[in-house]
Design a protein around this motif. Structure first.
Motif, PDB file in Angstrom:
ATOM      1  N   VAL A  53       9.646   2.923   3.437  1.00 41.06           N
ATOM      2  CA  VAL A  53      10.149   1.608   3.828  1.00 41.06           C
ATOM      3  C   VAL A  53      11.602   1.741   4.265  1.00 41.06           C
ATOM      4  N   ALA A  54      12.035   0.802   5.095  1.00 39.97           N
ATOM      5  CA  ALA A  54      13.418   0.817   5.568  1.00 39.97           C
ATOM      6  C   ALA A  54      14.384   0.378   4.484  1.00 39.97           C
ATOM      7  N   GLU A  55      13.924  -0.512   3.599  1.00 42.20           N
ATOM      8  CA  GLU A  55      14.810  -1.066   2.577  1.00 42.20           C
ATOM      9  C   GLU A  55      14.086  -1.139   1.227  1.00 42.20           C
ATOM     10  N   PRO A  56      14.126  -0.082   0.430  1.00 41.90           N
ATOM     11  CA  PRO A  56      13.544  -0.170  -0.921  1.00 41.90           C
ATOM     12  C   PRO A  56      14.190  -1.328  -1.679  1.00 41.90           C
ATOM     13  N   ARG A  57      13.376  -2.067  -2.423  1.00 44.02           N
ATOM     14  CA  ARG A  57      13.920  -3.275  -3.053  1.00 44.02           C
ATOM     15  C   ARG A  57      13.183  -3.557  -4.359  1.00 44.02           C
ATOM     16  N   THR A  58      13.918  -4.033  -5.342  1.00 42.76           N
ATOM     17  CA  THR A  58      13.350  -4.482  -6.616  1.00 42.76           C
ATOM     18  C   THR A  58      13.685  -5.953  -6.804  1.00 42.76           C
ATOM     19  N   TRP A  59      12.693  -6.729  -7.209  1.00 39.49           N
ATOM     20  CA  TRP A  59      12.873  -8.145  -7.512  1.00 39.49           C
ATOM     21  C   TRP A  59      12.664  -8.362  -9.005  1.00 39.49           C
ATOM     22  N   ASP A  60      13.491  -9.204  -9.621  1.00 41.13           N
ATOM     23  CA  ASP A  60      13.211  -9.634 -10.983  1.00 41.13           C
ATOM     24  C   ASP A  60      12.423 -10.945 -10.916  1.00 41.13           C
ATOM     25  N   TRP A  61      12.126 -11.505 -12.070  1.00 49.87           N
ATOM     26  CA  TRP A  61      11.286 -12.702 -12.145  1.00 49.87           C
ATOM     27  C   TRP A  61      11.874 -13.865 -11.347  1.00 49.87           C
ATOM     28  N   PHE A  97       7.261  -9.876   0.353  1.00 49.74           N
ATOM     29  CA  PHE A  97       7.932  -8.685  -0.180  1.00 49.74           C
ATOM     30  C   PHE A  97       7.995  -7.573   0.873  1.00 49.74           C
ATOM     31  N   LEU A  98       6.875  -7.361   1.563  1.00 48.90           N
ATOM     32  CA  LEU A  98       6.816  -6.285   2.543  1.00 48.90           C
ATOM     33  C   LEU A  98       7.696  -6.578   3.761  1.00 48.90           C
ATOM     34  N   ASP A  99       7.840  -7.853   4.113  1.00 50.54           N
ATOM     35  CA  ASP A  99       8.715  -8.198   5.235  1.00 50.54           C
ATOM     36  C   ASP A  99      10.161  -7.813   4.936  1.00 50.54           C
ATOM     37  N   ALA A 101      11.044  -5.289   2.712  1.00 54.24           N
ATOM     38  CA  ALA A 101      11.108  -3.827   2.596  1.00 54.24           C
ATOM     39  C   ALA A 101      10.895  -3.131   3.935  1.00 54.24           C
ATOM     40  N   ARG A 102      10.101  -3.706   4.821  1.00 58.21           N
ATOM     41  CA  ARG A 102       9.840  -3.190   6.169  1.00 58.21           C
ATOM     42  C   ARG A 102       9.250  -1.773   6.150  1.00 58.21           C
ATOM     43  N   PRO A 103       7.942  -1.663   5.901  1.00 55.20           N
ATOM     44  CA  PRO A 103       7.288  -0.349   5.939  1.00 55.20           C
ATOM     45  C   PRO A 103       7.474   0.340   7.287  1.00 55.20           C
ATOM     46  N   HIS A 104       7.610   1.667   7.260  1.00 58.97           N
ATOM     47  CA  HIS A 104       7.743   2.447   8.478  1.00 58.97           C
ATOM     48  C   HIS A 104       6.447   2.384   9.292  1.00 58.97           C
ATOM     49  N   ALA A 105       6.561   2.663  10.568  1.00 60.47           N
ATOM     50  CA  ALA A 105       5.391   2.652  11.448  1.00 60.47           C
ATOM     51  C   ALA A 105       4.335   3.664  11.010  1.00 60.47           C
ATOM     52  N   SER A 106       4.757   4.722  10.337  1.00 56.40           N
ATOM     53  CA  SER A 106       3.827   5.767   9.888  1.00 56.40           C
ATOM     54  C   SER A 106       3.063   5.389   8.618  1.00 56.40           C
ATOM     55  N   ALA A 107       3.446   4.292   7.983  1.00 55.93           N
ATOM     56  CA  ALA A 107       2.828   3.904   6.704  1.00 55.93           C
ATOM     57  C   ALA A 107       1.390   3.446   6.914  1.00 55.93           C
ATOM     58  N   THR A 108       0.495   3.948   6.075  1.00 51.64           N
ATOM     59  CA  THR A 108      -0.924   3.594   6.172  1.00 51.64           C
ATOM     60  C   THR A 108      -1.527   3.121   4.856  1.00 51.64           C
ATOM     61  N   HIS A 109      -0.936   3.522   3.725  1.00 54.17           N
ATOM     62  CA  HIS A 109      -1.516   3.241   2.415  1.00 54.17           C
ATOM     63  C   HIS A 109      -0.428   2.851   1.417  1.00 54.17           C
ATOM     64  N   ASP A 126      -5.089  -3.747   3.945  1.00 52.40           N
ATOM     65  CA  ASP A 126      -5.698  -4.675   2.982  1.00 52.40           C
ATOM     66  C   ASP A 126      -4.666  -5.470   2.197  1.00 52.40           C
ATOM     67  N   LEU A 127      -3.390  -5.160   2.394  1.00 48.75           N
ATOM     68  CA  LEU A 127      -2.329  -5.828   1.653  1.00 48.75           C
ATOM     69  C   LEU A 127      -1.479  -6.751   2.518  1.00 48.75           C
ATOM     70  N   THR A 128      -1.741  -6.766   3.809  1.00 47.01           N
ATOM     71  CA  THR A 128      -0.920  -7.535   4.740  1.00 47.01           C
ATOM     72  C   THR A 128      -1.755  -8.600   5.440  1.00 47.01           C
ATOM     73  N   GLY A 129      -1.074  -9.466   6.202  1.00 42.93           N
ATOM     74  CA  GLY A 129      -1.780 -10.489   6.962  1.00 42.93           C
ATOM     75  C   GLY A 129      -2.363 -11.594   6.107  1.00 42.93           C
ATOM     76  N   GLY A 130      -1.689 -11.922   4.987  1.00 44.17           N
ATOM     77  CA  GLY A 130      -2.163 -13.010   4.122  1.00 44.17           C
ATOM     78  C   GLY A 130      -3.391 -12.672   3.311  1.00 44.17           C
ATOM     79  N   ARG A 131      -3.578 -11.390   2.994  1.00 45.29           N
ATOM     80  CA  ARG A 131      -4.777 -10.953   2.257  1.00 45.29           C
ATOM     81  C   ARG A 131      -4.491 -10.556   0.815  1.00 45.29           C
TER      82      ARG A 131
END
Length: 201
Positions: A53-61, A97-99, A101-109, A126-131
């Motif tokens: 990802v372009a920006e690793p990120r941690t969120w608290d509650w 969350f993924l928006d 972190a911005r996964p790289h173009a090479s990310a598949t899983h 299976d984790l994107t697009g509102g799924r």
């Protein structure tokens, strides 16, 4: 000889909403876990996205709760053959969350991992697009610990072992890396409609 309905039973009508090999659990929600239910307070819960990802990120509650709320209402399906209809979860779409972190173009899983150490592998598609969601409410109430509270991953279109309880994060990868049940003979994807229960199905 006359045979009454009491001997033959009523004709069984296939439910088009029920995947093959499943039964409707009705009001029941069986509790199935590979691990002991942890004592995890919301104040101690965090969720991290890292890896490719372009920006690793941690969120608290509190930070996670400031993201746009989202909900799921529909069905869930367990590999042990039960399905439950009309479930209502609330939380945040995983897309939020993924928006960030911005996964790289090479990310598949991704490997989803829990605060207990449990892991599950999933295609990123299976984790994107509102799924998929990070869910912390069920039926208008805080998600119970035995069902993954304070927060769990929710991927309702796949068998429920993919919806990791007590979710702690996602590690984004460019390849499939089997999680706990995948290493123990379960299918790499787990599509209920194709009965992808075990490796080779």
């Amino acid at each position: 000889m006359h045979i009454t309905r009491g001997f033959t039973g009523r004709p069984r009508v296939a439910d088009p909403g029920l995947p093959p090999g499943q039964y409707d659990a009705g009001d029941d929600w069986p509790v199935l876990s590979a691990e002991v239910t942890p004592e995890l307070a919301p104040a101690d819960w965090t969720f991290r996205v890292d890896g490719l990802v372009a920006e690793p990120r941690t969120w608290d509650w509190e930070e996670a709760h400031r993201l746009p709320p989202s909900a799921y209402e529909g069905a869930i399906h367990c590999v042990t053959s039960w399905s439950k209809f009309g479930v209502r979860f609330a939380g945040v779409s995983l897309d939020a969350f993924l928006d960030t972190a911005r996964p790289h173009a090479s990310a598949t899983h991704a490997v989803a991992y829990s605060h207990t150490g449990y892991t599950a592998s999933l295609p990123l598609a299976d984790l994107t697009g509102g799924r998929a969601w990070i869910a912390w409410e069920y039926d208008g109430k805080p998600l119970a610990p035995e069902h993954g509270g304070p927060a769990r991953l929710l991927v309702p279109h796949l068998y429920f072992w993919k919806s990791a309880k007590w979710i702690a994060g996602l590690r984004i990868l460019d390849h499939d890396e089997p999680g706990f049940w995948e290493r123990n003979g379960y299918h790499e994807r787990g599509n209920p409609w194709e009965e992808q229960r075990y490796s080779g199905d």
